[in-house]
Enzyme design. Structure first.
Site, short mmCIF file in Angstrom:
data_model
loop_
_atom_site.label_atom_id
_atom_site.label_comp_id
_atom_site.label_asym_id
_atom_site.label_seq_id
_atom_site.Cartn_x
_atom_site.Cartn_y
_atom_site.Cartn_z
N ASP A 193 -6.35 20.45 -28.73
CA ASP A 193 -7.12 19.35 -29.31
C ASP A 193 -8.04 19.78 -30.43
O ASP A 193 -9.08 19.18 -30.64
CB ASP A 193 -7.90 18.63 -28.21
CG ASP A 193 -8.54 19.58 -27.23
OD1 ASP A 193 -8.42 20.80 -27.43
OD2 ASP A 193 -9.18 19.12 -26.28
N TYR A 251 -7.80 15.21 -12.87
CA TYR A 251 -9.12 14.78 -12.41
C TYR A 251 -9.36 15.51 -11.09
O TYR A 251 -8.51 16.27 -10.64
CB TYR A 251 -9.17 13.26 -12.21
CG TYR A 251 -8.90 12.46 -13.49
CD1 TYR A 251 -9.94 12.12 -14.34
CD2 TYR A 251 -7.61 12.04 -13.82
CE1 TYR A 251 -9.71 11.38 -15.49
CE2 TYR A 251 -7.37 11.31 -14.98
CZ TYR A 251 -8.43 10.97 -15.81
OH TYR A 251 -8.20 10.25 -16.95
N1 LIG Z 1 -5.01 28.35 -24.68
C1 LIG Z 1 -5.72 27.23 -24.42
N2 LIG Z 1 -6.78 26.92 -25.18
C2 LIG Z 1 -7.50 25.81 -24.90
C3 LIG Z 1 -7.12 24.90 -23.88
C4 LIG Z 1 -5.99 25.26 -23.10
O1 LIG Z 1 -5.61 24.55 -22.16
N3 LIG Z 1 -5.32 26.41 -23.39
N4 LIG Z 1 -7.83 23.76 -23.65
C5 LIG Z 1 -8.77 23.30 -24.67
C6 LIG Z 1 -9.74 22.40 -24.02
S1 LIG Z 1 -9.31 20.78 -23.71
C7 LIG Z 1 -10.95 22.81 -23.67
S2 LIG Z 1 -12.01 21.72 -22.90
C8 LIG Z 1 -11.42 24.15 -24.02
C9 LIG Z 1 -12.16 24.80 -22.89
O2 LIG Z 1 -12.36 26.13 -23.19
P1 LIG Z 1 -13.71 26.83 -22.84
O3 LIG Z 1 -14.82 26.01 -23.32
O4 LIG Z 1 -13.67 28.19 -23.34
O5 LIG Z 1 -13.73 26.71 -21.25
P2 LIG Z 1 -13.00 27.58 -20.12
O6 LIG Z 1 -11.93 28.44 -20.71
O7 LIG Z 1 -12.65 26.65 -19.05
O8 LIG Z 1 -14.15 28.51 -19.59
C10 LIG Z 1 -15.00 29.22 -20.47
C11 LIG Z 1 -15.86 30.19 -19.75
O9 LIG Z 1 -16.73 29.53 -18.84
C12 LIG Z 1 -17.06 30.47 -17.84
N5 LIG Z 1 -17.69 29.80 -16.71
C13 LIG Z 1 -17.12 29.42 -15.53
N6 LIG Z 1 -18.04 28.82 -14.74
C14 LIG Z 1 -19.21 28.82 -15.44
C15 LIG Z 1 -20.53 28.35 -15.16
O10 LIG Z 1 -20.82 27.76 -14.12
N7 LIG Z 1 -21.46 28.52 -16.13
C16 LIG Z 1 -21.20 29.16 -17.31
N8 LIG Z 1 -22.18 29.28 -18.20
N9 LIG Z 1 -19.96 29.64 -17.59
C17 LIG Z 1 -18.99 29.46 -16.67
C18 LIG Z 1 -15.75 31.15 -17.57
O11 LIG Z 1 -15.97 32.44 -17.02
C19 LIG Z 1 -15.10 31.21 -18.95
O12 LIG Z 1 -15.24 32.47 -19.56
O13 LIG Z 1 -10.33 24.99 -24.32
C20 LIG Z 1 -9.49 24.47 -25.29
N10 LIG Z 1 -8.59 25.53 -25.65
N1 LIG Z 2 -8.89 19.39 -12.04
C1 LIG Z 2 -9.19 19.51 -13.35
N2 LIG Z 2 -9.13 18.44 -14.13
C2 LIG Z 2 -9.37 18.55 -15.45
C3 LIG Z 2 -9.74 19.77 -16.04
C4 LIG Z 2 -9.81 20.91 -15.18
O1 LIG Z 2 -10.12 22.01 -15.61
N3 LIG Z 2 -9.53 20.74 -13.85
N4 LIG Z 2 -9.97 19.83 -17.40
C5 LIG Z 2 -10.36 18.60 -18.09
C6 LIG Z 2 -10.24 18.71 -19.55
S1 LIG Z 2 -11.31 19.78 -20.35
C7 LIG Z 2 -9.38 17.97 -20.30
S2 LIG Z 2 -9.41 18.06 -22.03
C8 LIG Z 2 -8.43 17.04 -19.66
C9 LIG Z 2 -7.05 17.06 -20.29
O2 LIG Z 2 -6.20 16.20 -19.59
P1 LIG Z 2 -4.85 15.66 -20.21
O3 LIG Z 2 -5.19 14.91 -21.40
O4 LIG Z 2 -4.08 14.97 -19.16
O5 LIG Z 2 -4.14 17.02 -20.66
P2 LIG Z 2 -2.72 17.58 -20.39
O6 LIG Z 2 -2.62 18.19 -19.08
O7 LIG Z 2 -2.45 18.45 -21.56
O8 LIG Z 2 -1.77 16.33 -20.39
C10 LIG Z 2 -1.28 15.81 -21.55
C11 LIG Z 2 0.14 15.35 -21.30
O9 LIG Z 2 0.59 14.74 -22.51
C12 LIG Z 2 1.89 15.19 -22.83
N5 LIG Z 2 1.95 15.18 -24.30
C13 LIG Z 2 1.64 16.17 -25.16
N6 LIG Z 2 1.77 15.75 -26.43
C14 LIG Z 2 2.16 14.46 -26.37
C15 LIG Z 2 2.46 13.48 -27.37
O10 LIG Z 2 2.36 13.73 -28.55
N7 LIG Z 2 2.84 12.25 -26.92
C16 LIG Z 2 2.92 11.95 -25.60
N8 LIG Z 2 3.26 10.71 -25.25
N9 LIG Z 2 2.66 12.85 -24.65
C17 LIG Z 2 2.28 14.09 -25.03
C18 LIG Z 2 2.01 16.55 -22.24
O11 LIG Z 2 3.37 16.78 -21.89
C19 LIG Z 2 1.09 16.49 -21.01
O12 LIG Z 2 1.79 16.18 -19.86
O13 LIG Z 2 -8.32 17.36 -18.29
C20 LIG Z 2 -9.56 17.40 -17.63
N10 LIG Z 2 -9.27 17.44 -16.21
S1 SF4 Z 3 -2.61 25.04 -30.17
FE1 SF4 Z 3 -4.68 24.55 -30.87
S2 SF4 Z 3 -5.58 26.52 -31.54
FE2 SF4 Z 3 -3.34 26.78 -31.39
S3 SF4 Z 3 -2.55 26.37 -33.45
FE3 SF4 Z 3 -2.43 24.44 -32.32
S4 SF4 Z 3 -4.36 23.37 -32.74
FE4 SF4 Z 3 -4.65 25.53 -33.34
MO LIG Z 4 -11.01 19.73 -22.59
#
Ligand SMILES: Nc1nc2c(c(=O)[nH]1)N[C@H]1C(S)=C(S)[C@@H](COP(=O)(O)OP(=O)(O)OC[C@H]3O[C@@H](n4cnc5c(=O)[nH]c(N)nc54)[C@H](O)[C@@H]3O)O[C@H]1N2
Ligand SMILES: Nc1nc2c(c(=O)[nH]1)N[C@H]1C(S)=C(S)[C@@H](COP(=O)(O)OP(=O)(O)OC[C@H]3O[C@@H](n4cnc5c(=O)[nH]c(N)nc54)[C@H](O)[C@@H]3O)O[C@H]1N2
Ligand code: SF4
Ligand SMILES: [Mo]
Length: 747
Positions: A36, A444
């Protein structure tokens, strides 16, 4: 998360590097949406197919690319990609489908939804989306729901930047964005961008460090950023709120704040001082496990080496004290004078000449009586219409529109309340559920509740790429297009005023369509065609760009990035978009909603000796975005199984060996994981990765929904009172009591 990382005026004309053009190759400039953060990349196209993703020609963006983006064409070409609409033929979860036409599918979906609305009211229809992935919804879903009369829209952003935006608005009326290019100090509250996670932010932090900025990292684990930090604090998981009180205490005691700003622009300072007085550093040290000296050092660095920034972090979005922890970060920004200044955190507002998605959504069309029915509004109002209502007038005054839906998170229903209504009809039935680009079952807290909720629906519609566990429980699975297969205009989630265009690189396979197109079809199925007067996405973008005097194709040819001229200290003209017009250190909105108007700290509930360890979920895996990506062999072989990350000391005490399979149990449920011993983990805390299921495994309930029912972290995550933030009702995912048991001794 948006593109460029500056708050300085930006208008990057398109850059093409001829030396990088290979003979006979067409190239399209696209924005990656495999996570994202929307990196600008180049798609190379041969015979109508994207054969390669490479980095941008623009030197500003050249390093912004990662393994997920590079592998995207493989992901989208997967043989099991959903290419045609499918209708369920067996019982729900039986895994039996037949192919149907889009027209038949939509006619039936429309008819069934109308019946549900006639029987139970429009609020019986709930929608869950992830705007990040679907990318092309652009507020059309909300527009339709608002006219139909349903307030029950939810999203994963309730635990990501969406809820942070809503809570930030309480304090100063707009969620600000860091000026990485000019900042002198960065405080990361857990947030850990790295080479495969939010690469543009990772690069921006590294660049800032090269320019002399200091880095403070707060993370219980020695993360990539902790290793690169000037100062690393390792608190007990889930105690960020207390630590932030510690920082404030030092800043207040030592008078390191911006007195002039506080005097002129804040309300409630004396109350804040009194509340912070309850947190002497020895108390903070006892809660967090961090030393008083290091807390003081971090506070001094943040306050005296500014302008400083606290980039958004999901970590404080997912804690018992989330609202207070987010507010405390806002209060630090404000009293240190870092709001809306160069090198601090900018409050952009809307782009004045591009129609924002917030306006497309038309929240004013939803009648007040329907807004009042939004699920969760009574008990957990913070990010619902009710919680944000007092900010409408101020938002109109300062930003020109009553409903700035920043990061789409400011007018949501509460997810847990929606799942309860779906499962048990409490307080009223929800009988139709649409999950669009959102793997709701896994995304969730409390998967068993969500499963019951889905099983109790009359209509479940999913739009997807792959047959996810959520899709396996649907009535209709509709084929979604991908970011290579559609034009796109990225508006930085309405967070900042930057806009970036993305060119369509290839035709979608089969009958795949955008989520925008799905909503257009839906408007037709509900006899509301007039709500979507544009024929296609390009026309819709043309309309949004009208005031700029440019059509979308020209916009996409001309610009890498477009932003209006940005100004600083805009509050000097109109004040802040809060009821008082000032920064509300003491929040009148929270007070009127019946909550403590000051941040507070709620300790952990007494420990149940049956669960001696703590676990956190949510660390991102390099190869996968959230619950997706496990179907790509090149990625899967790098991380083939879900692991339990554990310190050598804890592993030894538990008698665990690397590679062994164990069960992790919380009071909510159990999952199976493979032990991985890591010396960057602290003792007593274990880490469970988010989002596991196995696309190659048997589908349907008989196959445990491709093993999601054995592997997903959402089974462990609790949504009971002790584990929910009070104001928002979002779950505590950082420090959940757990135990590890050998597989053979579990039932
Ligand atoms: N490759 C990859 N990149 C991603 C994503 C992915 O799914 N894959 N998802 C994207 C999305 S939607 C998001 S939200 C971001 C999230 O990415 P980040 O914001 O980096 O979050 P996390 O990787 O969940 O965890 C980050 C750090 O939080 C630490 N942590 C755990 N518990 C706590 C706590 O209680 N307090 C504090 N201070 N730290 C703690 C963990 O040790 C970890 O190092 O990443 C984005 N980038
Ligand atoms: N238990 C738990 N829940 C969480 C989190 C967690 O750490 N633990 N993290 C939270 C966070 S930070 C985030 S950002 C959310 C993310 O929650 P979601 O938005 O549900 O993220 P994804 O799991 O990537 O699910 C996205 C889905 O969309 C599909 N998809 C990808 N690209 C496209 C597209 O272009 N079109 C369509 N139609 N489908 C597509 C993928 O195949 C995938 O199944 O989850 C949150 N929920
Ligand atoms: S997955 Fe995210 S960090 Fe990786 S190239 Fe795509 S937008 Fe950039
Ligand atoms: Mo996220």
């Amino acid at each position: 998360m948006p593109g460029p990382t500056t708050t300085a005026p930006v208008e990057q004309k398109r850059v093409m590097d001829p030396s990088r053009q290979r003979h006979g190759l067409a190239t399209r400039r696209v924005l990656c949406a495999s996570c994202d953060i929307a990196c600008s990349v180049v798609a190379e196209v041969q015979q109508g197919r994207v054969t390669r993703i490479r980095s941008s020609d623009n030197p500003l963006f050249r390093d912004n690319i990662c393994v997920k983006g590079v592998m995207a064409p493989k992901s989208f070409a997967h043989p099991e990609r959903i290419r045609h609409p499918l209708k369920r033929v067996g019982h729900r979860g039986s895994g039996r489908w037949e192919r149907v036409s889009w027209d038949d599918a939509m006619a039936d979906i429309g008819a069934r939804l109308k019946r549900i609305i006639a029987d139970h009211g429009p609020e019986a229809w709930a929608v869950s989306t992830s705007q990040w992935n679907t990318g092309t919804d652009h507020g059309l879903g909300r527009r339709l729901m608002n006219h139909v009369g349903s307030p029950n829209w939810i999203s994963g952003v309730a635990m990501c930047a969406g809820n942070t935006a809503a809570i930030n608005r309480f304090t100063y009326g707009w969620y600000p964005w860091p000026d990485y290019d000019n900042t002198r100090c960065i405080l990361l509250m857990g947030h850990n961008p790295h080479k495969n996670s939010w690469v543009p932010i990772h690069n921006a932090i590294r660049r800032a460090q090269k320019n002399g900025a200091k880095l403070i990292v707060v993370d219980p684990r020695r993360s990539e950023n902790a290793e690169a930090a000037d100062l690393w604090l390792a608190p007990k998981a889930g105690t960020d709120g207390a630590l932030l009180f510690g920082l404030l205490r030092v800043i207040l005691d030592e008078r390191l704040y911006d007195q002039a700003f506080v005097d002129r622009w804040t309300v409630g300072f004396d109350d804040l001082v009194e509340r912070v007085g309850e947190f002497p550093l020895d108390r903070v040290a006892a809660i967090t496990g961090c030393g008083a000296q290091e807390i003081a050092a971090a506070a001094r660095l943040y306050a005296t080496h500014g302008p400083s920034v606290i980039p958004w972090t999901p970590i404080t979005d997912m804690q018992r004290n989330s609202t207070s922890a987010i507010r405390l970060q806002g209060i630090l920004r404000a009293i240190c004078g870092y709001l809306d200044v160069p090198g601090g955190e900018g409050m952009h507002g809307f782009h004045p000449r591009i129609v924002p998605e917030s306006v497309v959504e038309m929240h004013e069309a939803l009648p007040e009586a329907q807004k009042a029915k939004q699920l969760g509004a009574d008990k957990y109002p913070a990010f619902t219409y009710r919680g944000q209502a007092a900010l409408r007038g101020p938002a109109r005054r300062v930003w020109g529109y009553e409903y700035p839906n920043q990061v789409t998170g400011c007018f949501m229903a509460n997810p847990t309340a929606v799942f309860n209504a779906m499962a048990d009809g409490d307080p009223y039935p929800v009988k139709a559920f649409f999950a669009l680009g959102n793997n709701a079952l896994l995304s969730y807290a409390n998967l068993p509740l969500i499963q019951r909720a889905l099983m109790n629906q009359d209509l479940v519609v999913v739009q997807e790429h792959m047959m996810t566990p959520t899709a396996q429980l649907a009535d209709y699975v509709l084929p979604g297009d991908s970011w290579l297969e559609r034009p796109w205009m990225f508006d930085a989630f309405g967070w900042i005023s930057l806009h970036k265009p993305s060119q369509q690189a290839m035709e979608p396979p089969g009958e795949c369509e955008s989520t925008w197109q799905f909503w257009k079809r839906m408007a037709g199925a509900l006899d509301m065609d007039e709500l979507v007067p544009w024929d296609n996405l390009r026309e819709f973008y043309d309309w949004r760009l009208e005031k700029l005097g440019i059509d979308f194709e020209t916009f996409a040819e001309t610009y890498d990035v477009h932003a209006d001229k940005l100004e600083f200290r805009k509050y000097e003209r109109n004040g802040f978009a809060t009821p008082s017009g000032k920064v509300e250190l003491r929040s009148s909105v929270l007070e009127d909603l019946g909550f403590d108007p000051l941040p507070y700290y709620r300790p952990d509930p007494p420990r149940d000796p049956d669960y001696p360890l703590d676990m956190f979920t949510g660390v991102r895996e390099h190869e996968y975005f959230q619950t997706g990506g496990r179907h790509v062999p090149e990625l899967r072989k790098r991380t083939p199984e879900p692991c339990l990350f554990i310190s050598p000391g804890t592993a030894a005490r538990q008698g665990l060996a690397a590679g062994e399979w164990v069960a992790v149990e919380t009071a909510n449920g159990r999952i199976e994981v493979m032990v991985a011993i890591r010396d960057n983990m602290p003792d007593g805390l274990v880490r469970v990765p988010h989002g596991w299921w196995k696309p190659e495994a048997d589908m349907g309930l008989d196959g445990n929904l491709s093993q999601a029912l054995k592997l997903s972290d959402a089974i462990l995550c609790r949504d009971d009172e002790d584990f929910m933030d009070r104001e928002q009702g979002i779950p505590h995912l950082k420090g959940v009591p757990c135990r590890i048991v050998p597989l053979e001794s579990t039932s």
